[in-house]
Enzyme design. Structure first.
Site, PDB file in Angstrom:
ATOM      1  N   HIS A 158      -8.595  21.879  -6.042  1.00  0.00           N
ATOM      2  CA  HIS A 158      -7.293  22.472  -5.677  1.00  0.00           C
ATOM      3  C   HIS A 158      -6.637  21.706  -4.520  1.00  0.00           C
ATOM      4  O   HIS A 158      -5.866  22.280  -3.761  1.00  0.00           O
ATOM      5  CB  HIS A 158      -7.438  23.948  -5.306  1.00  0.00           C
ATOM      6  CG  HIS A 158      -8.293  24.730  -6.259  1.00  0.00           C
ATOM      7  ND1 HIS A 158      -7.774  25.396  -7.347  1.00  0.00           N
ATOM      8  CD2 HIS A 158      -9.639  24.913  -6.320  1.00  0.00           C
ATOM      9  CE1 HIS A 158      -8.766  25.983  -8.018  1.00  0.00           C
ATOM     10  NE2 HIS A 158      -9.911  25.689  -7.424  1.00  0.00           N
ATOM     11  N   SER A 279      12.102   0.587   3.233  1.00  0.00           N
ATOM     12  CA  SER A 279      13.336   1.365   3.094  1.00  0.00           C
ATOM     13  C   SER A 279      14.517   0.525   3.556  1.00  0.00           C
ATOM     14  O   SER A 279      14.376  -0.316   4.443  1.00  0.00           O
ATOM     15  CB  SER A 279      13.218   2.615   3.963  1.00  0.00           C
ATOM     16  OG  SER A 279      14.486   3.154   4.240  1.00  0.00           O
ATOM     17  N   LYS A 285       9.293   1.927   7.334  1.00  0.00           N
ATOM     18  CA  LYS A 285       8.664   2.449   6.118  1.00  0.00           C
ATOM     19  C   LYS A 285       7.851   1.437   5.328  1.00  0.00           C
ATOM     20  O   LYS A 285       8.247   0.287   5.173  1.00  0.00           O
ATOM     21  CB  LYS A 285       9.739   3.039   5.166  1.00  0.00           C
ATOM     22  CG  LYS A 285      10.313   4.352   5.583  1.00  0.00           C
ATOM     23  CD  LYS A 285       9.305   5.504   5.692  1.00  0.00           C
ATOM     24  CE  LYS A 285       8.696   5.941   4.399  1.00  0.00           C
ATOM     25  NZ  LYS A 285       9.454   6.799   3.545  1.00  0.00           N
ATOM     26  N   GLU A 292       3.712   4.360  -7.617  1.00  0.00           N
ATOM     27  CA  GLU A 292       4.667   5.365  -8.104  1.00  0.00           C
ATOM     28  C   GLU A 292       5.226   4.984  -9.475  1.00  0.00           C
ATOM     29  O   GLU A 292       5.315   5.815 -10.385  1.00  0.00           O
ATOM     30  CB  GLU A 292       5.813   5.534  -7.103  1.00  0.00           C
ATOM     31  CG  GLU A 292       5.369   6.180  -5.795  1.00  0.00           C
ATOM     32  CD  GLU A 292       6.495   6.201  -4.774  1.00  0.00           C
ATOM     33  OE1 GLU A 292       6.924   7.297  -4.399  1.00  0.00           O
ATOM     34  OE2 GLU A 292       6.960   5.125  -4.349  1.00  0.00           O
TER      35      GLU A 292
END
Ligand code: ARG
Length: 492
Positions: A158, A279, A285, A292
């Site tokens: 979980h 970024s 960043k 992804e």
């Protein structure tokens, strides 16, 4: 250049370009153009051997086909005036060898068995590449696991800290899943590696063809025997689509972990800059974009599977043009898998695993509470459910100490742990993360000996799988180069 040789009889020649384009499979057929040349050569060698086509005509057409095998299929064959590459190549052969010779190639066959054969030829090649890429990925996982059998980390259920494990154990879970993905590809391969040629439109042919001979020339060990099934079935495509969708789902789960692990509040992994982006506004960043996009590509493979299944579901026997529309989904998915697997291997291979951070987290949130309950059971004779309740109650009180545990035991079971001989030392040892991991030495468990044994066995399996891929590729390459050689022998 001729117009489409197929249309000059039955149909009027004019049609709006939008219709021609709508019906054409030319774009997807780039995937099978080379395969179509092999299929043409095998079919023609068979027609010649059976005396169905005369020596002179066969030689003229074979010469043109050998030219295409050596130099590639000419761009003119891909012209969109042709419905598909089969028509384009036939038109090209008629241009080069004349109608008397080129117009005899299509005896005893149809584009229906032709395209099914081409798809199987190309799929064999794609699957072997994918299997090789899965082998590399498994190799990377085994290598990293081998270096981290002692790297303790938290295991989650979980997404909550659950029990300690090791980085090796965690990554070997993925290796095992990818090993099954490999098996699925190999299983699919076995049913792809069958020859539908000679089925013609669906009812085979009255010419005295030799199906087994053509199959052998193309390196197929056996036929798709029933000729109706041979032209109309596409489960040979649904199987790899399904195996790819499952494989990419496994890959996507692993990417999801890398994304979570690379966030600052977890910090279990630092991905190499090469696989990251920054970024346009936030100069600090570093984003895990490769992971992804890989995670997102599951949409392509799952979508392709569903699209292909849906294309198939309403089709009566035998060939229906719908089948043509299934094919682009097949190639889209194949291409996605080809591009994703090496990136995933590279990203893992260059990643830095933050074992210090993993160790810090391994014992958090009372992750060794199960071990403590197990010690109360094993060494002090409590029933597991009682021990589970006592430890749970102590956690609820805030800490796992002798005082809280004893209080919980009195409250819940009217017993004294101190009275039973439980000491601070017993508790401390039971809660130790290394004790937890090393005690879990069942086959497949996280104990270093268990993961080391697993790695040894899986390295062996990997070597065997790799050998199978090389041998199979060798068998097919030999068949196809023998095929070209036989054609060259005829034309020289
Ligand atoms: N381009 C077609 C396909 O991909 C080849 C078979 C065409 N057959 C036919 N009967 N129109 O399925």
């Amino acid at each position: 250049m001729h117009g489409d040789p197929l249309r000059k009889g039955r149909l009027g020649t004019g049609r709006p370009p939008a219709v021609a384009e709508f019906l054409s499979s030319m774009e997807a057929d780039r995937w099978i153009a080379e395969a179509d040349v092999f299929v043409d050569i095998a079919h023609l060698l068979m027609l010649r051997r059976q005396g169905i086509v005369g020596e002179m005509q066969a030689t003229a057409v074979l010469r043109a086909l050998v030219g295409m095998a050596e130099d590639g299929v000419p761009e003119t064959a891909f012209d969109d005036r042709y419905e598909d590459i089969h028509a384009g190549i036939e038109a090209h052969l008629i241009t080069i060898a004349g109608t008397d010779a080129g117009g005899r190639l299509h005896m005893g066959r149809s584009r229906n068995d032709e395209v099914a054969t081409c798809l199987r030829l190309r799929l064999r090649q794609e699957l072997l590449l994918h299997m090789k890429a899965v082998i590399s990925l498994r190799g990377v996982l085994l290598r990293i696991a081998g270096a981290h059998t002692g790297s303790v980390m938290p295991g989650f259920t979980h997404l909550q800290h659950a029990q300690p494990t090791t980085l090796a154990h965690h990554l070997l879970g993925y290796e095992q899943a990818f090993a099954r993905d490999f098996e699925r590809l190999r299983d699919a391969f076995a049913r792809i590696d069958l020859c539908p040629l000679g089925a013609a439109a669906f009812a085979s042919t009255g010419y005295p063809i030799d199906r087994a001979y053509t199959a052998g020339l193309l390196g197929f060990p056996a036929l798709v025997e029933n000729t109706m099934d041979a032209v109309s079935a596409r489960d040979f495509a649904l199987e790899p689509l399904s195996a790819w969708a499952i494989l990419m789902t496994t890959a996507s789960r692993l990417c999801e972990e890398l994304i979570i692990w690379s966030s600052a509040f977890v910090d279990f992994v630092r991905l190499d800059d090469a696989y990251c982006s920054t970024s346009s506004i936030m100069p600090q960043k570093k984003n895990p974009d490769t992971a992804e996009i890989l995670r997102a590509k599951t949409g392509v493979t799952s979508g392709a599977l569903v699209a292909a299944l849906t294309c198939m579901k309403g089709l009566p026997m035998s060939y229906n043009r719908d089948l043509q529309d299934l094919t682009p989904h097949l190639w889209r998915a194949a291409d996605t898998v080809s591009r994703c697997l090496p990136l995933l291997s590279g990203m893992l291979d260059t990643a830095t695993f933050m074992t210090g951070r993993m160790h810090e987290e391994a014992g958090r949130s009372n992750s060794t509470a199960t071990d403590l309950a197990d010690v109360l059971v094993r060494d002090f004779g409590l029933p597991f459910r009682t021990a589970h309740g006592i430890v749970g109650r102590a956690v609820r009180m805030g800490f796992l100490t002798l005082a809280t545990l004893d209080a919980a035991a009195r409250e819940m079971a009217d017993i004294s742990l101190v009275g039973l001989g439980v000491t601070d030392d017993v508790i401390e040892r039971a809660l130790d993360v290394t004790f937890s991991v090393t005690s879990r030495d069942q086959p497949g468990g996280p104990a270093p000996e268990a993961t080391a044994a697993f790695i040894g066995a899986h390295e062996k399996q990997l070597a065997a799988d790799s050998l199978w891929v090389e041998e199979t590729r060798g068998r097919i390459d030999t068949a196809l180069s023998d095929l070209i050689q036989s054609a060259q022998d005829v034309v020289q």
